[in-house]
Design an enzyme around this catalytic site. Structure first.
Site, PDB file in Angstrom:
ATOM      1  N   LYS A 167      16.190  -4.744   2.412  1.00 31.38           N
ATOM      2  CA  LYS A 167      16.909  -3.975   1.406  1.00 31.38           C
ATOM      3  C   LYS A 167      18.033  -3.171   2.041  1.00 31.38           C
ATOM      4  O   LYS A 167      17.883  -2.639   3.133  1.00 31.38           O
ATOM      5  CB  LYS A 167      15.941  -3.023   0.696  1.00 31.38           C
ATOM      6  N   HIS A 232       4.128 -10.506  -3.629  1.00 32.76           N
ATOM      7  CA  HIS A 232       3.940  -9.085  -3.363  1.00 32.76           C
ATOM      8  C   HIS A 232       2.487  -8.761  -3.048  1.00 32.76           C
ATOM      9  O   HIS A 232       2.207  -7.898  -2.215  1.00 32.76           O
ATOM     10  CB  HIS A 232       4.423  -8.269  -4.562  1.00 32.76           C
ATOM     11  N   TYR A 267      -0.936   2.549   1.227  1.00 31.56           N
ATOM     12  CA  TYR A 267      -1.955   1.633   1.733  1.00 31.56           C
ATOM     13  C   TYR A 267      -3.152   2.352   2.343  1.00 31.56           C
ATOM     14  O   TYR A 267      -4.187   1.734   2.570  1.00 31.56           O
ATOM     15  CB  TYR A 267      -1.334   0.693   2.777  1.00 31.56           C
TER      16      TYR A 267
END
Length: 292
Positions: A167, A232, A267
């Site tokens: 990105k 994803h 996470y």
């Protein structure tokens, strides 16, 4: 539409390196707000407050995103001297809860790989390509767009890394396992290597939509619920399982290409039991035992 929006987007592109998709999303939010309440560069806080009613049917996460875009825009106008006041205090401030990522278990990942490896054993180019895609999604944690647009030049020769452009055009290096390198070599031999892309299709490269479809088809062949499998989700599994194995959060942030470690911290929820056990077993006070 306000010319100030174009100036703001130009700043995001030049100073922050915002990607094309990010700029398009900001434009949609800002121009959508102007259609609702009028010119943003001259709007009053009272008038701006009316967007809350217009946005009432949106999810809190959507309202938060739109409000964030507007706040950044008004901050830009003040910094540039186009406004003396910042009316963004009138914007709604929802507190969305970030959804936890879907996770595949180790057993489910094993099912996917067993099926993909068995399929690739036929030497079918399509099946070998599927194995390479799976290896790089789960083994290297690539985003779907990063994966399908990989150039052949990104493939490692001696070093066990891929060079990925993520990105905002930011380049990073991600690890590639020996088994992934073997699968890539097999795929390049079968595909002919006549394209600049690792996964060519037509005049360009494999699309993200086709990648989703291929993964769903693999899930069905592996006797898994296809709704649970996506690029994803495999990226989430990569991060989650590495963290379970003891990976450092900062290292994981680098591998995932996250600009902010707060994004990576989501996470940590999956490993709370391991962290509690770690404190109980490894903390210096654990050796002192408990008092009666």
């Amino acid at each position: 539409m306000s010319a100030a929006i174009d100036d703001f987007l130009a700043m995001l592109a030049a100073e922050r390196g915002a990607a094309a998709n990010t700029l398009a999303a900001y434009r949609r939010d800002l121009e959508g707000a102007e259609q609702l309440v009028g010119q943003l560069d001259t709007i009053s806080s009272e008038r701006l407050g009316k967007v809350a009613k217009a946005w009432a049917e949106f999810a809190p996460s959507t309202i938060a995103r739109k409000s964030s875009a507007l706040r950044q825009f008004f901050s830009f106008l003040v910094d540039e001297g186009h406004r003396n006041d910042d009316p963004s205090h009138a914007l709604p401030r929802p507190l969305p809860r970030r959804p936890l990522p879907k996770i595949l278990s180790h057993a489910e990942v094993d099912q996917l790989f067993s099926r993909a490896e068995s399929d690739a054993g036929t030497n079918s180019p399509a099946r070998v390509r599927m194995l390479v895609l799976l290896e790089l999604l789960y083994g290297s944690g690539l985003r779907a767009t990063e994966l399908v647009s990989l150039p052949v030049s990104a493939v490692p020769r001696d070093a066990p890394f891929l060079t990925v452009t993520g990105k905002g055009g930011q380049a990073r290096m991600v690890p590639v396992s020996n088994r992934a390198k073997q699968a890539i070599s097999k795929w390049l031999a079968l595909s002919g290597g006549n394209s600049g892309y690792l996964f060519p299709s037509g005049k360009g490269h494999l699309t993200r939509i086709r990648l989703y479809q291929l993964l769903k088809e693999l899930a069905v062949r592996a006797e898994l619920d296809p709704s649970k499998v996506s690029p994803h989700v495999l990226r989430h599994a990569f991060a989650t399982h590495l963290l379970e194995g003891g990976a450092d959060l900062r290292v994981l942030q680098t591998m995932l290409g996250h600009a902010d470690i707060a994004t990576t911290q989501i996470y940590t929820h999956v490993d709370s039991a391991r962290l509690v056990s770690l404190v109980n077993e490894r903390h210096p006070l654990a050796e002192r035992g408990t008092s009666d």
